[in-house]
Design an enzyme around this catalytic site. Structure first.
Site, PDB file in Angstrom:
ATOM      1  N   PHE A   1      -7.605   3.862  12.480  1.00 30.24           N
ATOM      2  CA  PHE A   1      -7.543   4.918  11.464  1.00 30.24           C
ATOM      3  C   PHE A   1      -8.386   4.491  10.273  1.00 30.24           C
ATOM      4  O   PHE A   1      -8.484   3.293   9.984  1.00 30.24           O
ATOM      5  CB  PHE A   1      -6.095   5.144  11.000  1.00 30.24           C
ATOM      6  CG  PHE A   1      -5.389   6.216  11.789  1.00 30.24           C
ATOM      7  CD1 PHE A   1      -5.059   6.008  13.111  1.00 30.24           C
ATOM      8  CD2 PHE A   1      -5.078   7.439  11.203  1.00 30.24           C
ATOM      9  CE1 PHE A   1      -4.430   6.992  13.856  1.00 30.24           C
ATOM     10  CE2 PHE A   1      -4.444   8.436  11.929  1.00 30.24           C
ATOM     11  CZ  PHE A   1      -4.115   8.209  13.251  1.00 30.24           C
TER      12      PHE A   1
ATOM     13  N   ASN B   1       0.853  -1.188   0.000  1.00 34.84           N
ATOM     14  CA  ASN B   1       0.000   0.000   0.000  1.00 34.84           C
ATOM     15  C   ASN B   1       0.882   1.230   0.000  1.00 34.84           C
ATOM     16  O   ASN B   1       2.011   1.163   0.478  1.00 34.84           O
ATOM     17  CB  ASN B   1      -0.845   0.048   1.278  1.00 34.84           C
ATOM     18  CG  ASN B   1      -1.995  -0.914   1.236  1.00 34.84           C
ATOM     19  OD1 ASN B   1      -2.511  -1.240   0.169  1.00 34.84           O
ATOM     20  ND2 ASN B   1      -2.402  -1.381   2.389  1.00 34.84           N
TER      21      ASN B   1
ATOM     22  N   LYS C   1      12.233 -15.995  -8.738  1.00 39.32           N
ATOM     23  CA  LYS C   1      11.707 -14.875  -9.509  1.00 39.32           C
ATOM     24  C   LYS C   1      10.891 -15.412 -10.693  1.00 39.32           C
ATOM     25  O   LYS C   1      11.379 -16.257 -11.455  1.00 39.32           O
ATOM     26  CB  LYS C   1      12.881 -14.028 -10.011  1.00 39.32           C
ATOM     27  CG  LYS C   1      12.444 -12.781 -10.730  1.00 39.32           C
ATOM     28  CD  LYS C   1      13.637 -11.980 -11.214  1.00 39.32           C
ATOM     29  CE  LYS C   1      13.149 -10.878 -12.140  1.00 39.32           C
ATOM     30  NZ  LYS C   1      14.224 -10.228 -12.859  1.00 39.32           N
TER      31      LYS C   1
ATOM     32  N   ILE D   1      -5.901  -7.000  12.059  1.00 39.47           N
ATOM     33  CA  ILE D   1      -5.158  -6.894  13.322  1.00 39.47           C
ATOM     34  C   ILE D   1      -5.953  -6.099  14.350  1.00 39.47           C
ATOM     35  O   ILE D   1      -6.129  -6.526  15.498  1.00 39.47           O
ATOM     36  CB  ILE D   1      -3.774  -6.240  13.071  1.00 39.47           C
ATOM     37  CG1 ILE D   1      -3.005  -7.041  12.019  1.00 39.47           C
ATOM     38  CG2 ILE D   1      -2.982  -6.150  14.372  1.00 39.47           C
ATOM     39  CD1 ILE D   1      -1.766  -6.359  11.474  1.00 39.47           C
TER      40      ILE D   1
HETATM   41  O1  C5P Z   1      -7.812  -1.067   5.967  1.00 40.01           O
HETATM   42  P1  C5P Z   1      -8.911  -0.501   6.818  1.00 40.01           P
HETATM   43  O2  C5P Z   1      -9.500   0.747   6.261  1.00 40.01           O
HETATM   44  O3  C5P Z   1      -9.903  -1.511   7.272  1.00 40.01           O
HETATM   45  O4  C5P Z   1      -8.151  -0.012   8.142  1.00 40.01           O
HETATM   46  C1  C5P Z   1      -8.860   0.526   9.227  1.00 40.01           C
HETATM   47  C2  C5P Z   1      -8.064   0.329  10.495  1.00 40.01           C
HETATM   48  O5  C5P Z   1      -7.839  -1.049  10.738  1.00 40.01           O
HETATM   49  C3  C5P Z   1      -6.681   0.959  10.499  1.00 40.01           C
HETATM   50  O6  C5P Z   1      -6.472   1.440  11.814  1.00 40.01           O
HETATM   51  C4  C5P Z   1      -5.753  -0.193  10.196  1.00 40.01           C
HETATM   52  O7  C5P Z   1      -4.471  -0.022  10.762  1.00 40.01           O
HETATM   53  C5  C5P Z   1      -6.473  -1.364  10.829  1.00 40.01           C
HETATM   54  N1  C5P Z   1      -6.254  -2.637  10.116  1.00 40.01           N
HETATM   55  C6  C5P Z   1      -5.610  -3.669  10.752  1.00 40.01           C
HETATM   56  N2  C5P Z   1      -5.441  -4.856  10.081  1.00 40.01           N
HETATM   57  C7  C5P Z   1      -5.901  -5.033   8.814  1.00 40.01           C
HETATM   58  C8  C5P Z   1      -6.571  -3.985   8.174  1.00 40.01           C
HETATM   59  C9  C5P Z   1      -6.722  -2.792   8.844  1.00 40.01           C
HETATM   60  O8  C5P Z   1      -5.165  -3.507  11.875  1.00 40.01           O
HETATM   61  N3  C5P Z   1      -5.730  -6.184   8.212  1.00 40.01           N
END
Ligand code: C5P
Length: 390
Positions: A320, A207, A286, A304
């Protein structure tokens, strides 16, 4: 940070030349900097250098009659908000630990009413010399802040502890020194940066995330008095001083690191832009361009934040949301879905890679928009808000 009166003491080590850059950084940040030097320091760098950089007269002699009432040691240390000694030699630490008042700097330290910070720099053997370590322990017991030293290559050619912190690191720590200690005694765990999901040995899915917001938050938590662990995906940022950094690559590694650490944390702040998917059939070699397009099979990565928020003894969780449209609507549904008490919403196109950010905080009480400001100030405001919710 409001402009502060900083009294900068310089003692005689080769790292004294770095105090010139520190003076410049502090003056540039809007502080009033007054410099005092030991006689030995003036052998390494001239007082004129610091006079030009600080815009104020530089003192090195306790008998100097220039200050108004000829009491430089009382006058100058009394009007300072902080006295910081950069570099602090072994001899300086000895004098301070024993309450000496045998030269201008030690006399000022004895006569001061403001906090004292020392930033040691010396040969590794001198640093590890038991009497020196005793002096350092005594200074800490007396409430003096000891910053560093770092471990690394030294001017003498040896490698070990004793390297002075870099001017940028000292300026960064000083910036947060006066912050309110909203999170004193708390343990904070953060994620930051992107994750990298390998396709083969040289390619991957990731990302766009600079890590700037997460690193700024780690610093703001540190400056608020917290014990901070930062699990970071790959970024080009220098590790924040005084923060435990756990570097990871993939979402799975980030997930494992977070689950390993979260038991000790009272606050979890998920800033990382975690890749939603990883490649199931990752190639050990590769991939070569051929007749057939490679078929990538994707599997979903663990969430997470949602996992941590649903733990039986979950810490206070902050998420976030970076959205490119319908910001508040999407962010609010994300907050409910992930069951987090506080969510920080920002526009992806505005936040990504930038030094400034404009966010809206969403909690049970509603929406709290913050102005467009430096990410360091956004981070401070988020920390202050977290402190009100705890
Ligand atoms: O990607 P997304 O918009 O769902 O992210 C929202 C929040 O969830 C962010 O705080 C991001 O760090 C957390 N997140 C995470 N694990 C993921 C996807 C997002 O902790 N696999």
């Amino acid at each position: 940070m409001k402009s502060k009166r900083i009294l900068l003491g310089i003692t005689g080590g080769i790292a004294a030349y770095k105090a010139a850059e520190l003076t410049r950084l502090l003056v540039k940040a809007g502080h009033h900097v007054e410099v005092v030097m030991s006689e030995a320091a003036t052998r390494f760098v001239t007082p004129l250098t610091f006079q030009a950089l600080s815009g104020h007269a530089v003192y090195s002699d306790v008998w100097d009659a220039r200050p108004d009432n000829a009491m430089a040691h009382i006058e100058m240390s009394r009007r300072a908000d902080v006295f910081i000694i950069v570099p602090a030699t072994a001899d300086c630490l000895f004098k301070l630990a024993h309450g000496a008042a045998s030269d201008l700097i030690s006399t000022m330290a004895s006569a001061r009413t403001c906090p004292l910070i020392v930033v040691p720099a010396m040969n590794r053997q001198m640093w590890e010399n038991p009497p020196n370590l005793r002096n350092v322990a005594q200074l800490k017991a007396d409430g003096v802040s000891v910053w560093g030293p770092a471990h690394g290559v030294q001017a003498c050619g040896e490698t070990g502890p004793g390297r002075m912190l870099e001017p940028e690191e000292i300026a960064d720590l000083l910036h947060g020194f006066f912050d309110e200690k909203h999170l004193a005694g708390r343990r904070v765990l953060l994620t930051a940066g992107p994750t990298f999901e390998p396709i083969d040995t040289v390619r991957g899915i990731t990302n766009i995330s600079s890590g700037k917001m997460g690193y700024a938050l780690a610093r703001a938590c540190r400056d608020a008095g917290a014990d901070v662990t930062l699990v970071s995906g790959p970024t080009a940022l220098p590790p924040p001083m005084g923060v435990r950094l756990l570097p990871v690559q993939s979402a799975n590694e980030m997930y494992q690191a977070v689950l390993h650490e979260v038991g000790h944390s009272q606050i979890f702040i998920a800033v990382a832009a975690v890749a939603d998917y990883r490649v199931k059939n990752r190639s050990e070699h590769k991939l070569k361009k051929g007749e057939h397009l490679p078929q990538l099979e994707l599997v979903e990565n663990p969430d997470i934040l949602a996992t941590v928020a649903s733990l039986p003894a979950a810490p206070f969780c902050v998420g976030f949301a970076a959205e490119s449209q319908n910001l508040l609507e999407f962010a609010d549904s994300k907050r409910r879905r992930k069951k987090v008490p506080l969510l920080v919403a920002n526009l992806a196109q505005q936040a990504m890679g930038a030094d400034d950010n404009q966010v809206v905080l969403l909690d049970d009480a509603g929406q709290h928009p913050l102005p467009l400001q430096a990410k360091s100030d956004v981070a401070r405001a988020i920390v202050a808000h977290i402190a009100t919710l705890l």
